[in-house]
Design a protein around this motif. Structure first.
Motif, PDB file in Angstrom:
ATOM      1  N   ASP A   1      48.092   7.413 -56.342  1.00  0.00           N
ATOM      2  CA  ASP A   1      48.673   8.732 -55.453  1.00  0.00           C
ATOM      3  C   ASP A   1      48.973   9.700 -56.508  1.00  0.00           C
ATOM      4  O   ASP A   1      48.652  11.031 -56.303  1.00  0.00           O
ATOM      5  N   ASN A   2      49.412   9.344 -57.589  1.00  0.00           N
ATOM      6  CA  ASN A   2      49.862  10.072 -58.555  1.00  0.00           C
ATOM      7  C   ASN A   2      48.855  10.947 -59.338  1.00  0.00           C
ATOM      8  O   ASN A   2      48.707  12.127 -59.382  1.00  0.00           O
ATOM      9  N   ASN A   3      47.758   9.745 -59.468  1.00  0.00           N
ATOM     10  CA  ASN A   3      46.485  10.237 -60.183  1.00  0.00           C
ATOM     11  C   ASN A   3      45.800  11.220 -59.125  1.00  0.00           C
ATOM     12  O   ASN A   3      45.336  12.475 -59.715  1.00  0.00           O
ATOM     13  N   ASP A   4      45.791  11.375 -57.806  1.00  0.00           N
ATOM     14  CA  ASP A   4      45.346  12.378 -57.029  1.00  0.00           C
ATOM     15  C   ASP A   4      45.902  13.671 -57.254  1.00  0.00           C
ATOM     16  O   ASP A   4      45.393  14.633 -57.290  1.00  0.00           O
ATOM     17  N   LYS A   5      47.453  13.475 -57.256  1.00  0.00           N
ATOM     18  CA  LYS A   5      48.114  14.699 -57.363  1.00  0.00           C
ATOM     19  C   LYS A   5      47.760  15.350 -58.741  1.00  0.00           C
ATOM     20  O   LYS A   5      47.596  16.825 -58.841  1.00  0.00           O
ATOM     21  N   THR A   6      47.618  14.414 -59.756  1.00  0.00           N
ATOM     22  CA  THR A   6      46.990  15.421 -60.962  1.00  0.00           C
ATOM     23  C   THR A   6      45.700  15.908 -61.071  1.00  0.00           C
ATOM     24  O   THR A   6      45.466  16.968 -61.577  1.00  0.00           O
ATOM     25  N   THR A   7      44.688  15.246 -60.393  1.00  0.00           N
ATOM     26  CA  THR A   7      43.590  15.643 -60.080  1.00  0.00           C
ATOM     27  C   THR A   7      43.519  17.157 -59.296  1.00  0.00           C
ATOM     28  O   THR A   7      42.898  17.963 -59.731  1.00  0.00           O
ATOM     29  N   LEU A   8      44.564  16.929 -58.396  1.00  0.00           N
ATOM     30  CA  LEU A   8      44.398  18.074 -57.463  1.00  0.00           C
ATOM     31  C   LEU A   8      45.049  19.502 -58.118  1.00  0.00           C
ATOM     32  O   LEU A   8      44.540  20.403 -58.108  1.00  0.00           O
ATOM     33  N   GLY A   9      45.994  19.120 -59.149  1.00  0.00           N
ATOM     34  CA  GLY A   9      46.789  20.153 -59.753  1.00  0.00           C
ATOM     35  C   GLY A   9      45.788  20.579 -60.744  1.00  0.00           C
ATOM     36  O   GLY A   9      45.596  21.952 -61.027  1.00  0.00           O
ATOM     37  N   PHE A  10      44.830  19.607 -61.414  1.00  0.00           N
ATOM     38  CA  PHE A  10      43.923  19.997 -62.387  1.00  0.00           C
ATOM     39  C   PHE A  10      42.858  21.208 -61.597  1.00  0.00           C
ATOM     40  O   PHE A  10      42.405  22.040 -62.050  1.00  0.00           O
ATOM     41  N   TRP A  11      42.571  20.633 -60.492  1.00  0.00           N
ATOM     42  CA  TRP A  11      41.374  21.348 -59.706  1.00  0.00           C
ATOM     43  C   TRP A  11      41.810  22.651 -59.523  1.00  0.00           C
ATOM     44  O   TRP A  11      41.051  23.614 -59.369  1.00  0.00           O
ATOM     45  N   ILE A  12      43.302  23.062 -59.029  1.00  0.00           N
ATOM     46  CA  ILE A  12      43.606  24.067 -58.738  1.00  0.00           C
ATOM     47  C   ILE A  12      43.556  25.064 -59.841  1.00  0.00           C
ATOM     48  O   ILE A  12      43.276  26.219 -59.859  1.00  0.00           O
TER      49      ILE A  12
ATOM     50  N   MET B   1      44.292   6.599 -46.670  1.00  0.00           N
ATOM     51  CA  MET B   1      44.496   5.475 -47.536  1.00  0.00           C
ATOM     52  C   MET B   1      43.566   4.306 -47.270  1.00  0.00           C
ATOM     53  O   MET B   1      43.186   3.396 -48.169  1.00  0.00           O
ATOM     54  N   THR B   2      43.300   4.176 -46.040  1.00  0.00           N
ATOM     55  CA  THR B   2      42.449   3.084 -45.507  1.00  0.00           C
ATOM     56  C   THR B   2      41.057   3.116 -46.151  1.00  0.00           C
ATOM     57  O   THR B   2      40.522   2.135 -46.419  1.00  0.00           O
ATOM     58  N   LYS B   3      40.687   4.582 -46.136  1.00  0.00           N
ATOM     59  CA  LYS B   3      39.376   4.576 -46.901  1.00  0.00           C
ATOM     60  C   LYS B   3      39.271   4.123 -48.358  1.00  0.00           C
ATOM     61  O   LYS B   3      38.551   3.463 -48.691  1.00  0.00           O
ATOM     62  N   ILE B   4      40.366   4.395 -48.962  1.00  0.00           N
ATOM     63  CA  ILE B   4      40.442   3.953 -50.586  1.00  0.00           C
ATOM     64  C   ILE B   4      40.225   2.418 -50.407  1.00  0.00           C
ATOM     65  O   ILE B   4      39.425   1.927 -51.422  1.00  0.00           O
ATOM     66  N   LYS B   5      40.885   1.680 -49.364  1.00  0.00           N
ATOM     67  CA  LYS B   5      41.081   0.102 -49.574  1.00  0.00           C
ATOM     68  C   LYS B   5      39.691  -0.305 -49.338  1.00  0.00           C
ATOM     69  O   LYS B   5      38.856  -1.155 -49.946  1.00  0.00           O
TER      70      LYS B   5
ATOM     71  N   PHE C   1      28.104  15.968 -58.624  1.00  0.00           N
ATOM     72  CA  PHE C   1      28.735  15.931 -59.765  1.00  0.00           C
ATOM     73  C   PHE C   1      30.315  15.668 -59.720  1.00  0.00           C
ATOM     74  O   PHE C   1      30.976  14.664 -60.216  1.00  0.00           O
ATOM     75  N   LEU C   2      30.909  16.517 -59.057  1.00  0.00           N
ATOM     76  CA  LEU C   2      32.029  16.714 -58.705  1.00  0.00           C
ATOM     77  C   LEU C   2      32.758  15.964 -57.404  1.00  0.00           C
ATOM     78  O   LEU C   2      33.900  15.950 -56.982  1.00  0.00           O
ATOM     79  N   HIS C   3      31.765  15.254 -56.720  1.00  0.00           N
ATOM     80  CA  HIS C   3      32.075  14.429 -55.543  1.00  0.00           C
ATOM     81  C   HIS C   3      32.891  14.876 -54.651  1.00  0.00           C
ATOM     82  O   HIS C   3      33.910  14.533 -54.243  1.00  0.00           O
ATOM     83  N   LEU C   4      32.634  16.235 -54.215  1.00  0.00           N
ATOM     84  CA  LEU C   4      33.423  16.822 -53.131  1.00  0.00           C
ATOM     85  C   LEU C   4      33.359  16.292 -51.970  1.00  0.00           C
ATOM     86  O   LEU C   4      34.284  16.078 -51.067  1.00  0.00           O
ATOM     87  N   GLY C   5      32.169  15.632 -51.691  1.00  0.00           N
ATOM     88  CA  GLY C   5      31.890  15.305 -50.204  1.00  0.00           C
ATOM     89  C   GLY C   5      32.728  13.830 -50.155  1.00  0.00           C
ATOM     90  O   GLY C   5      32.848  13.512 -48.833  1.00  0.00           O
ATOM     91  N   ARG C   6      32.978  13.103 -50.973  1.00  0.00           N
ATOM     92  CA  ARG C   6      33.541  11.903 -50.864  1.00  0.00           C
ATOM     93  C   ARG C   6      34.952  11.867 -50.992  1.00  0.00           C
ATOM     94  O   ARG C   6      35.740  10.933 -51.072  1.00  0.00           O
ATOM     95  N   GLU C   7      35.711  13.074 -50.843  1.00  0.00           N
ATOM     96  CA  GLU C   7      37.160  13.348 -50.926  1.00  0.00           C
ATOM     97  C   GLU C   7      37.845  12.795 -49.520  1.00  0.00           C
ATOM     98  O   GLU C   7      37.123  12.564 -48.569  1.00  0.00           O
ATOM     99  N   THR C   8      38.927  12.006 -49.899  1.00  0.00           N
ATOM    100  CA  THR C   8      39.502  11.528 -48.403  1.00  0.00           C
ATOM    101  C   THR C   8      40.066  12.559 -47.603  1.00  0.00           C
ATOM    102  O   THR C   8      40.253  13.665 -48.047  1.00  0.00           O
ATOM    103  N   LYS C   9      40.700  11.918 -46.626  1.00  0.00           N
ATOM    104  CA  LYS C   9      40.840  13.043 -45.111  1.00  0.00           C
ATOM    105  C   LYS C   9      41.374  14.326 -45.609  1.00  0.00           C
ATOM    106  O   LYS C   9      40.950  15.321 -45.303  1.00  0.00           O
ATOM    107  N   PRO C  10      42.647  14.504 -45.877  1.00  0.00           N
ATOM    108  CA  PRO C  10      43.212  15.742 -45.950  1.00  0.00           C
ATOM    109  C   PRO C  10      42.493  16.370 -47.316  1.00  0.00           C
ATOM    110  O   PRO C  10      42.984  16.083 -48.313  1.00  0.00           O
TER     111      PRO C  10
END
Lengths: 198, 125
Positions: free
Chosen positions: A14-25, B1-5, B69-78
């Motif tokens: 989850d934390n990783n995701d937040k870091t990525t989102l911050g960097f993305w912004i 989260m289920t998607k990640i699993k 390259f940036l995998h925007l399509g594979r992002e999870t739901k929100p």
């Protein structure tokens, strides 16, 4: 990554995701800056003040070579991230070294082009068009330089410490940065170089 | 989260899939660079059509790189990344489009030489 159910790993992701989102912004705000530079360039393109026109100073085959080099480096950067997912340290190092060398040769070509323009008396002081050109392409070159320094530091750390999770996160962010610079360059290639050939 | 699993359960086949997407992205990027380049080199059609065509190719290439390259399509739901991207692209379009529009209008209204030409030849005064 395998024991995804355990709590600590879950929170790390989850934390990783937040870091990525911050960097993305951050990348998106950087994109706004490039947008402003692009707007400046498009507006000032015709203001040559008696100096050379864009079609007189740009060399399209040269720009194409630069573009292909940067595209390839973006691809090898992606391959390095793939190798990182399978925890293959040698391959990560190999692909990042290739990416680094390609980035370095891109920067060399760009500096060579700047040098040629300046030695012909067409520096940023010559006209509004050239000021806008040097600002836009120079800013991209500075980003590439920063990316290369970052990549060099990461490479040495991976070589010494191996692939731990903190380094993997940094490499992921670095790859985002590198792909982002590639996208910006595509627009420079189109709007600065291809447009001069119309 | 289920998607990640789910995606982590078949971890073994993921890199292969990824390699494919990177190769597709790389090859199509090169094609999308070469086509407009040769259209420009050979002065394929009139300049306005050509301008539109190369801008379309640049946008296509941006989409290709965002997806492969940036995998925007594979992002999870929100889809926060996508939301941020779209809002910032909106800002950029306003800045760039607005600047070009305003400055052209300014040229149209302010340049004496152009105004003279326009009055004589364009609008028939």
């Amino acid at each position: 990554m395998r024991n995804i159910q355990s709590g600590s790993l879950q929170s790390e992701i989850d934390n990783n995701d937040k870091t990525t989102l911050g960097f993305w912004i951050y990348l998106m705000t950087d994109l706004v800056m490039f947008g402003v530079l692009f707007a400046t360039y498009t507006v000032l393109r015709g203001n040559t003040f008696g100096g050379p026109l864009d079609r007189q100073v740009f060399n399209l085959p040269f720009a194409l070579v630069e573009t292909l080099i940067l595209l390839t480096s973006s691809f090898t950067c992606g391959l390095a991230i793939l190798a990182m997912q399978t925890k293959n340290k040698t391959q990560v190092l190999m692909w990042f070294v290739i990416t680094f060398l390609l980035g370095l040769s891109f920067l060399g070509l760009e500096l060579n082009e700047f040098n040629k323009l300046i030695s012909e008396g067409n520096s940023w002081q010559r006209s509004g068009f050239l000021s806008a050109y040097f600002s836009l392409v120079g800013t991209h070159g500075l980003h590439i330089t920063a990316g290369l320094v970052w990549m060099g530091i990461c490479l040495v750390k991976v070589w010494k410490e191996g692939l731990n999770s903190s380094l993997s996160r940094k490499l992921t962010l670095l790859s985002l940065f590198w792909h982002f610079l590639d996208i910006v360059w595509i627009f420079i290639f189109t709007i600065v170089y291809l447009l001069s050939g119309i | 989260m289920t998607k990640i699993k789910q995606s982590n359960n078949n971890l073994e086949e993921r890199p292969v899939k990824n390699l494919k997407t990177y190769i597709i992205g790389f090859v199509s990027s090169i094609v999308l660079t070469l086509i407009p380049y040769f259209l420009i080199i050979n002065h394929f059609t009139t300049s306005y059509v050509l301008l539109t065509v190369i801008l379309v190719f640049a946008l296509l290439q941006m989409l290709v790189q965002l997806i492969f390259f940036l995998h925007l399509g594979r992002e999870t739901k929100p889809r926060w990344k996508l939301a941020v991207l779209i809002s910032f692209v909106g800002i950029i379009l306003i800045i760039v489009g607005g600047s070009i529009w305003i400055m052209q209008h300014l040229n149209y209204s302010m340049s004496l030489l152009q105004l003279n030409n326009l009055m004589q030849y364009g609008e028939g005064f």
